[in-house]
Write a protein that holds these residues in place. Structure first.
Motif, PDB file in Angstrom:
ATOM      1  N   ILE A  99      41.394  51.769  45.699  1.00 19.61           N
ATOM      2  CA  ILE A  99      42.317  51.010  44.877  1.00 19.61           C
ATOM      3  C   ILE A  99      41.859  49.550  44.850  1.00 19.61           C
ATOM      4  O   ILE A  99      41.663  48.945  45.909  1.00 19.61           O
ATOM      5  CB  ILE A  99      43.746  51.084  45.441  1.00 19.61           C
ATOM      6  N   GLN A 100      41.659  49.027  43.657  1.00 20.19           N
ATOM      7  CA  GLN A 100      41.259  47.623  43.508  1.00 20.19           C
ATOM      8  C   GLN A 100      42.237  46.955  42.578  1.00 20.19           C
ATOM      9  O   GLN A 100      42.289  47.280  41.398  1.00 20.19           O
ATOM     10  CB  GLN A 100      39.851  47.527  42.881  1.00 20.19           C
ATOM     11  N   VAL A 101      43.045  46.085  43.084  1.00 18.51           N
ATOM     12  CA  VAL A 101      43.914  45.313  42.219  1.00 18.51           C
ATOM     13  C   VAL A 101      43.276  43.937  42.146  1.00 18.51           C
ATOM     14  O   VAL A 101      43.233  43.226  43.143  1.00 18.51           O
ATOM     15  CB  VAL A 101      45.335  45.220  42.801  1.00 18.51           C
ATOM     16  N   PRO A 102      42.731  43.545  40.956  1.00 19.32           N
ATOM     17  CA  PRO A 102      41.963  42.306  40.880  1.00 19.32           C
ATOM     18  C   PRO A 102      42.742  41.106  41.411  1.00 19.32           C
ATOM     19  O   PRO A 102      43.918  40.963  41.127  1.00 19.32           O
ATOM     20  CB  PRO A 102      41.694  42.147  39.373  1.00 19.32           C
ATOM     21  N   GLU A 103      42.039  40.294  42.161  1.00 19.47           N
ATOM     22  CA  GLU A 103      42.584  39.086  42.789  1.00 19.47           C
ATOM     23  C   GLU A 103      43.792  39.392  43.655  1.00 19.47           C
ATOM     24  O   GLU A 103      44.585  38.516  43.972  1.00 19.47           O
ATOM     25  CB  GLU A 103      43.004  38.049  41.725  1.00 19.47           C
ATOM     26  N   HIS A 104      43.985  40.659  43.964  1.00 19.79           N
ATOM     27  CA  HIS A 104      45.128  40.964  44.815  1.00 19.79           C
ATOM     28  C   HIS A 104      44.615  41.637  46.078  1.00 19.79           C
ATOM     29  O   HIS A 104      44.043  41.002  46.946  1.00 19.79           O
ATOM     30  CB  HIS A 104      46.128  41.824  44.052  1.00 19.79           C
TER      31      HIS A 104
END
Lengths: 135, 337
Positions: free
Chosen positions: A65-70
């Motif tokens: 899971i990659q939540v950008p800038e998160h």
């Protein structure tokens, strides 16, 4: 954003090793440290062993899971079409499995990971979704 | 938390380096303190091993690779210990919660089972009942009847703890609900027997001695349902006699029959009712004999009945090193006129 899923089928005890291996590689890739890698691998062991022991076969799926800038994390989904669990509250209780030497059990998985969800239906199967977040 | 861990990690590294250098006991003592702080903050074993690996790598940047792998291997092996540790932590907290719940239940039981010792001229009654654990499986009850007689029940549930205690509440409420004309000892035991037989699981039994005392005439009628024998002390002869009757423990068979016997009591005579927690006191490995109990009672017979039972209890409590094996109940009735 989610990466394409990877998946390991669990049919024999040896498959547990493969499932751990893939989980550890993905964890390393995401950037988890040694301790968390070991925890994720142990959680996969527990999930895969449950499938192997109680449902005969099933699979473990992995999602990065990659939540950008998160934040980033690893999501594990263990799914089988086995007998299901008739009393979830019982198996989620501490002391239910460890005392019999069966391992950390589902409470153990919950502790090793950050998020944990279980859906089970008797004679239909069990689906467990659990996430470890990168801190 | 993060800060705490960082600070201690630095300290750990420093102590490790110091120890490798000097093998000094002081470093070992200090790491013991660090370790205790870790436990207090729920730091898991795998984290400590990880900390160790990192510290080692900082002290020895060119650490042998195979050694490094061996440490990773150890870390892996510790994960399950960490889980077991967390689980025990939770179970411990649950146990504390459970204990406090039981002590509330025990208080409630005492309130439910409370009975008033009758104050009747010419009769001096003393009674004590102490549970071995939190909940009492012994029970005594007084009833003051309209004909002036006093009903006394002394009972013991075979089986201990909470189920036994719950069972006693049932006995008390049954006793309270019987109409007064049935108050003769064998009739009471008969009725209770049916209540117990119908309502209690077959692995739980109750023994009871029921006595009815008529203060005006000094007559004592009694019936036993498999209960520990009581004793009658004749003051003139200075002699104890066992008192008991035939009768099955409550709850075994629906058609149990209870026998009744009678005694005439004179001034300064005593009637002693007890449970097996008294007769089965231990002196080291040895069970005490009943005559020892009676000796102790006699030794305190110059006191009031209440002081007597308390002194006898203290005597056996001391003898058993303040650890009761079983619930202890003792009742003494003395005719004073």
């Amino acid at each position: 954003m989610m990466n394409p899923q990877s998946c390991v089928k669990i049919q024999k005890e040896w498959d547990i090793v493969g499932a751990r291996q893939l989980g550890r590689e993905l964890a390393k890739e995401i950037g988890f440290g040694t301790v968390d890698q070991a925890r994720i691998a142990t959680a996969i062991s527990e999930l895969a062993r449950n499938i192997y022991l109680y449902a005969n076969h099933g699979e473990i799926r992995y999602e990065i899971i990659q939540v950008p800038e998160h934040k980033a994390g690893l999501c594990l989904i263990a799914e089988d079409e086995g007998p299901g669990i008739s009393d979830i509250s019982q198996v989620m209780k501490d002391g239910y499995t460890t005392s019999g030497g069966l391992g950390a059990g589902l409470p153990g998985v919950k502790r090793l990971m950050d998020e944990f969800e279980i859906h089970t239906e008797v004679e239909r199967g069990t689906r467990i979704r659990t996430i470890k977040w990168l801190r | 938390m993060e800060n705490f861990f960082k600070e201690r990690a630095e300290e750990y590294k420093k102590l490790l380096a110091e120890y490798i250098e000097t093998q000094d006991e002081k470093a070992l003592y200090e790491v013991e303190l660090v370790s205790k702080a870790f436990i207090k903050h729920n730091i898991l074993p795998e984290e400590i091993i990880n900390l160790h690996i990192k510290a080692l790598k900082e002290i020895y940047p060119d650490l042998v690779v195979s050694y490094e792998h061996s440490m990773d291997f150890l870390l892996e092996a510790m994960i399950s210990y960490g889980l077991a540790h967390q689980e025990i932590q939770v179970l411990r907290e649950q146990q504390i919660a459970l204990k406090s719940e039981i002590s509330i239940a025990a208080e409630m039981q005492q309130k439910l089972l409370r009975t008033n010792k009758p104050e009747v001229p010419g009769v001096d009654i003393g009674v004590i009942s102490v549970p071995a654990n939190q909940m009492n499986g012994d029970y005594y009850n007084f009833l003051l009847n309209t004909d002036g007689s006093i009903g006394i029940a002394m009972a013991d549930v075979i089986g201990k703890g909470i189920p036994a205690a719950l069972c006693m509440s049932m006995i008390k409420y049954s006793l309270d609900s019987f109409p007064e004309e049935t108050m003769r000892p064998p009739v009471i035991l008969n009725n209770l027997n049916r209540v117990v037989e119908r309502n209690v699981e077959s692995n739980m039994f109750i023994t009871m001695m029921y006595a009815q005392y008529f203060p005006n005439s000094g007559r004592l009628a009694f019936s036993s349902a498999g209960h520990e024998p009581g004793y009658y002390y004749n003051a003139v002869e200075d002699r104890f006699t066992e008192i008991t009757t035939r009768g099955l423990v409550l709850g075994v068979s629906e058609d149990a029959e209870y026998e009744e016997k009678e005694l005439l009591i004179n001034k300064d005579d005593m009637v002693i009712l007890l449970t097996d927690g008294v007769t089965e006191c231990r002196d080291g490995e040895r069970f005490i004999e009943i005559h020892e109990v009676l000796e102790v009672i006699k030794q305190y017979s110059h006191l009031s009945s209440q002081e007597m039972v308390e002194q006898v209890y203290k005597h056996f409590e001391r003898l058993q090193d303040f650890k009761l094996q079983d619930d202890f109940s003792l009742l003494i009735l003395r005719k004073t006129v």
